[in-house]
Design a protein around this motif. Sequence first.
Motif, PDB file in Angstrom:
ATOM      1  N   VAL A 112      28.104  18.643  13.540  1.00 22.23           N
ATOM      2  CA  VAL A 112      28.893  19.869  13.442  1.00 22.23           C
ATOM      3  C   VAL A 112      30.102  19.656  14.341  1.00 22.23           C
ATOM      4  N   SER A 113      31.283  19.988  13.843  1.00 21.03           N
ATOM      5  CA  SER A 113      32.516  19.755  14.587  1.00 21.03           C
ATOM      6  C   SER A 113      33.375  21.004  14.528  1.00 21.03           C
ATOM      7  N   TRP A 114      34.020  21.370  15.652  1.00 24.04           N
ATOM      8  CA  TRP A 114      34.874  22.550  15.669  1.00 24.04           C
ATOM      9  C   TRP A 114      35.853  22.495  16.828  1.00 24.04           C
ATOM     10  N   VAL A 130      36.557  16.037  23.138  1.00 20.69           N
ATOM     11  CA  VAL A 130      37.714  15.167  23.305  1.00 20.69           C
ATOM     12  C   VAL A 130      38.293  15.397  24.700  1.00 20.69           C
ATOM     13  N   GLY A 131      38.577  14.312  25.403  1.00 25.61           N
ATOM     14  CA  GLY A 131      39.172  14.402  26.726  1.00 25.61           C
ATOM     15  C   GLY A 131      38.181  14.548  27.863  1.00 25.61           C
ATOM     16  N   ASP A 132      36.910  14.770  27.547  1.00 19.71           N
ATOM     17  CA  ASP A 132      35.864  14.878  28.567  1.00 19.71           C
ATOM     18  C   ASP A 132      35.087  13.574  28.527  1.00 19.71           C
ATOM     19  N   GLY A 133      35.103  12.823  29.608  1.00 25.13           N
ATOM     20  CA  GLY A 133      34.439  11.527  29.639  1.00 25.13           C
ATOM     21  C   GLY A 133      32.926  11.599  29.609  1.00 25.13           C
ATOM     22  N   PHE A 187      31.089  25.448  27.101  1.00 26.95           N
ATOM     23  CA  PHE A 187      32.130  24.461  26.831  1.00 26.95           C
ATOM     24  C   PHE A 187      33.476  25.167  26.739  1.00 26.95           C
ATOM     25  N   PRO A 188      34.544  24.555  27.298  1.00 28.42           N
ATOM     26  CA  PRO A 188      35.850  25.209  27.333  1.00 28.42           C
ATOM     27  C   PRO A 188      36.481  25.374  25.948  1.00 28.42           C
ATOM     28  N   ALA A 189      37.437  26.299  25.895  1.00 29.33           N
ATOM     29  CA  ALA A 189      38.154  26.619  24.653  1.00 29.33           C
ATOM     30  C   ALA A 189      39.193  25.558  24.325  1.00 29.33           C
ATOM     31  N   ASN A 190      39.615  25.573  23.065  1.00 30.62           N
ATOM     32  CA  ASN A 190      40.724  24.761  22.566  1.00 30.62           C
ATOM     33  C   ASN A 190      40.536  23.260  22.755  1.00 30.62           C
ATOM     34  N   VAL A 191      39.302  22.827  22.659  1.00 28.66           N
ATOM     35  CA  VAL A 191      38.993  21.401  22.751  1.00 28.66           C
ATOM     36  C   VAL A 191      38.121  21.048  21.552  1.00 28.66           C
ATOM     37  N   THR A 227      35.212  19.758  19.714  1.00 29.59           N
ATOM     38  CA  THR A 227      33.825  19.569  20.146  1.00 29.59           C
ATOM     39  C   THR A 227      33.006  19.043  18.971  1.00 29.59           C
ATOM     40  N   VAL A 228      32.118  18.089  19.257  1.00 35.20           N
ATOM     41  CA  VAL A 228      31.222  17.546  18.237  1.00 35.20           C
ATOM     42  C   VAL A 228      29.791  17.674  18.743  1.00 35.20           C
ATOM     43  N   LEU A 229      28.924  18.183  17.888  1.00 35.48           N
ATOM     44  CA  LEU A 229      27.500  18.322  18.188  1.00 35.48           C
ATOM     45  C   LEU A 229      26.727  17.510  17.163  1.00 35.48           C
TER      46      LEU A 229
END
Length: 86
Positions: free
Chosen positions: A16-18, A38-41, A54-58, A60-62
């Motif tokens: 799931v991706s959003w 994305v951007g979180d190591g 989890f923060p907004a506007n990033v 995210t893949v689950l």
Amino acid sequence: MTDVTLLRDLSPGALVSWRAHDSLDLTCVEGVVWVTQVGDGADYVLERGQRRVFPANVHTVLQALSPAEVRVCSPACSGAPQPVAA
């Protein structure tokens, strides 16, 4: 009223991706899921009963690592983690 979404019947390997406009509170209700942004190591593995905001506007893949169900809402909708039925 705040929207709550349940991602039910996720099969192992299901993705799931959003990109949410608000931060999201994810609670693993059943199973095990992997979450990355994305951007979180770091990568995050949530098991039954665990939650993370989890923060907004990033982007995210689950991914479900086992049969899983995940509760998704804004942090305001939960306040504290919700109990998970045994």
